[in-house]
Design a protein around this motif. Sequence first.
Motif, PDB file in Angstrom:
ATOM      1  N   ILE A 269       9.337  95.770  77.797  1.00  0.00           N
ATOM      2  CA  ILE A 269      10.249  95.696  76.673  1.00  0.00           C
ATOM      3  C   ILE A 269       9.741  96.729  75.695  1.00  0.00           C
TER       4      ILE A 269
ATOM      5  N   THR B 229       8.962  99.059  72.732  1.00  0.00           N
ATOM      6  CA  THR B 229       8.984  98.953  71.282  1.00  0.00           C
ATOM      7  C   THR B 229       8.314 100.184  70.709  1.00  0.00           C
TER       8      THR B 229
ATOM      9  N   ASN C 237      17.138  93.197  71.219  1.00  0.00           N
ATOM     10  CA  ASN C 237      17.207  94.320  72.143  1.00  0.00           C
ATOM     11  C   ASN C 237      18.587  94.301  72.781  1.00  0.00           C
TER      12      ASN C 237
ATOM     13  N   TRP D 180      16.566  98.646  70.176  1.00  0.00           N
ATOM     14  CA  TRP D 180      16.214  97.567  69.262  1.00  0.00           C
ATOM     15  C   TRP D 180      17.017  97.671  67.976  1.00  0.00           C
TER      16      TRP D 180
END
Length: 349
Positions: free
Chosen positions: A146, A148, A189, A194
Amino acid sequence: MSPASASADKTERLLNLILALKSARRPVSKQKIRESLPAYAQASSDEAFDRMFERDKDELREMGIPITTTVIDVLFDDEVGYRIDGSETTLPAISFEPDEVAALALAARAWSTASISGAASAGLRKLRLSGVEIDESVAAGAEPRIRTKEPAFEAVHAAVSALQPITFGYRKNDGELTTRHVQPWALKNWHGRWYLTGFDVDRGDERAFRLSRFEGAVRRKGRAGSYAVPSDHVPEVALEAQLPEPEGTAVVRVRHGRGHTLRRHAQRTTELDERWAEIEVPYRRGTTERDVVALGTHAVAVSPPELVDGVRSALLAVARAHPGSPRAGATGATGATGATGTPRSEAPA
């Protein structure tokens, strides 16, 4: 005292009361409880202490924590003591099936940011200490992430958790840099990017912000816990409202069990055979291409021509960026065909 501070004090008081009553070998009198716990000892009067203690008892009972009341001295039946039976509040041993353990290990590897990966690692460590065998090699073939990479993620995530207003520089679609003052509500998300949803103080309305457009530092602007997130807030609804108006209709073929993002917006669905379906969705330039490309060989762009050309260009760009990768080779050949034209051996005519 701020709402967040009052809530923290109450939580600490309840936890101390639970620990005191659960660890006691015999019932504890109300006077002893008041003398032992600082929060009760600081009560301004006997009446204030009684009201606080009665509220705390009721709240613990509503939480499913039973407090037993027992007469301490048979000669004085008005002198009672309180205790929490440990057997009533102890959870049974937790066990996991092999596939559940593999899912936990995979989830812990998904986060790549330091703040959240630390919590995930701590969770796995506690499971190991409790005797659960974690075999991370089961998920060795998968590398979930994920992402970021946005510099603003950490600060925004902390603000959402603390319910603390923030201010930040934000680059609009037309390139103009603006300063925003926002009460953060949620991080989401969505379509691989994001977003922050929240209340824009200057505009007096709900807004969504893409983290990749944040400029400079995110600064806290107010007290933590100074607002509440509306109970009916759904981040996806706010994000859908940010989408541009569709430029017509797109036709896409998707495998059964795939393409849930596209299917959610389908205006028409036609089952072609046991493996494929054809759907019509609103065509939004850029967004629809990205959704189809993300499905690889599980989707076929049929129309309009702009969609087909956009998907083909994106897949060929991936193939050129990874010329030596076997996976990229598949994307450049089968993948490009699968997303922009009917594969001879799989998709129906």
